[in-house]
Design a protein around this motif. Structure first.
Motif, mmCIF file in Angstrom:
data_model
loop_
_atom_site.group_PDB
_atom_site.id
_atom_site.type_symbol
_atom_site.label_atom_id
_atom_site.label_comp_id
_atom_site.label_asym_id
_atom_site.label_seq_id
_atom_site.Cartn_x
_atom_site.Cartn_y
_atom_site.Cartn_z
ATOM 1 N N VAL A 135 0.857 -1.179 0.000
ATOM 2 C CA VAL A 135 0.000 0.000 0.000
ATOM 3 C C VAL A 135 0.893 1.229 0.000
ATOM 4 C CG1 VAL A 135 -1.736 1.286 1.311
ATOM 5 C CG2 VAL A 135 -1.885 -1.197 1.153
ATOM 6 N N PHE A 136 0.528 2.207 -0.817
ATOM 7 C CA PHE A 136 1.272 3.464 -0.890
ATOM 8 C C PHE A 136 0.955 4.275 0.355
ATOM 9 C CE2 PHE A 136 1.671 7.856 -2.853
ATOM 10 C CZ PHE A 136 3.047 7.836 -2.911
ATOM 11 N N THR A 137 1.968 4.502 1.196
ATOM 12 C CA THR A 137 1.788 5.194 2.481
ATOM 13 C C THR A 137 2.818 6.310 2.620
ATOM 14 O OG1 THR A 137 3.166 3.486 3.508
ATOM 15 C CG2 THR A 137 0.775 3.229 3.706
ATOM 16 N N PRO A 138 2.667 7.372 1.821
ATOM 17 C CA PRO A 138 3.635 8.467 1.907
ATOM 18 C C PRO A 138 3.523 9.192 3.244
ATOM 19 C CG PRO A 138 1.801 9.110 0.530
ATOM 20 C CD PRO A 138 1.592 7.662 0.889
ATOM 21 N N SER A 139 4.626 9.765 3.670
ATOM 22 C CA SER A 139 4.617 10.524 4.922
ATOM 23 C C SER A 139 5.115 11.937 4.661
ATOM 24 C CB SER A 139 5.493 9.843 5.976
ATOM 25 O OG SER A 139 6.819 9.768 5.507
ATOM 26 N N GLY A 140 4.533 12.891 5.361
ATOM 27 C CA GLY A 140 4.949 14.278 5.202
ATOM 28 C C GLY A 140 4.644 14.799 3.814
ATOM 29 N N LEU A 141 5.499 15.660 3.309
ATOM 30 C CA LEU A 141 5.284 16.271 2.001
ATOM 31 C C LEU A 141 5.786 15.403 0.857
ATOM 32 C CD1 LEU A 141 6.282 19.954 2.865
ATOM 33 C CD2 LEU A 141 3.987 18.980 2.685
ATOM 34 N N SER A 142 6.627 14.433 1.166
ATOM 35 C CA SER A 142 7.176 13.568 0.134
ATOM 36 C C SER A 142 6.135 12.539 -0.299
ATOM 37 C CB SER A 142 8.425 12.854 0.656
ATOM 38 O OG SER A 142 8.906 11.963 -0.318
ATOM 39 N N ARG A 143 5.746 12.590 -1.566
ATOM 40 C CA ARG A 143 4.769 11.649 -2.106
ATOM 41 C C ARG A 143 5.307 11.082 -3.427
ATOM 42 N NH1 ARG A 143 0.134 11.936 0.719
ATOM 43 N NH2 ARG A 143 -0.187 13.770 2.002
ATOM 44 N N ASP A 144 6.415 10.399 -3.332
ATOM 45 C CA ASP A 144 7.089 9.874 -4.516
ATOM 46 C C ASP A 144 6.720 8.402 -4.713
ATOM 47 O OD1 ASP A 144 8.754 9.101 -6.556
ATOM 48 O OD2 ASP A 144 10.612 9.614 -5.514
ATOM 49 N N PRO A 145 5.895 8.083 -5.720
ATOM 50 C CA PRO A 145 5.499 6.689 -5.930
ATOM 51 C C PRO A 145 6.639 5.795 -6.415
ATOM 52 C CG PRO A 145 4.628 8.070 -7.673
ATOM 53 C CD PRO A 145 5.262 8.989 -6.665
ATOM 54 N N CYS A 146 7.787 6.385 -6.750
ATOM 55 C CA CYS A 146 8.953 5.602 -7.181
ATOM 56 C C CYS A 146 9.872 5.233 -6.020
ATOM 57 C CB CYS A 146 9.740 6.373 -8.231
ATOM 58 S SG CYS A 146 8.789 6.728 -9.712
#
Length: 77
Positions: A5-16
């Motif tokens: 599952v894509f679980t970005p944290s903070g401002l970083s939302r890099d799917p790579c």
């Protein structure tokens, strides 16, 4: 292959970035709603993190551009 599952944290939302995913196992995760945002990917496991191949990254990009799920990429609202 395992699902993450894509679980970005903070401002970083890099799917790579493999650090932005959480391993959920072999079962397909529930990703309901309109297909606008990345929900989960299916990839080969590397000690709890997905191996981000060029092919998988291209599949993520296509899914996001077309707003459609693919074999290894699920989107959510």
């Amino acid at each position: 292959m395992a699902w993450y599952v894509f679980t970005p944290s903070g401002l970083s939302r890099d799917p790579c970035d493999p650090n932005q995913y959480t391993l959920v196992g072999m079962n397909t995760p529930a990703c309901s709603g309109v297909n606008n945002y990345l929900c989960a990917i299916q990839a080969t496991d590397n000690m709890g993190q997905p191996i981000m191949t060029v092919m998988l990254i291209c599949e993520i990009v296509r899914a996001l551009e077309n707003k459609t799920n693919s074999v290894n990429v699920f989107l959510k609202p």
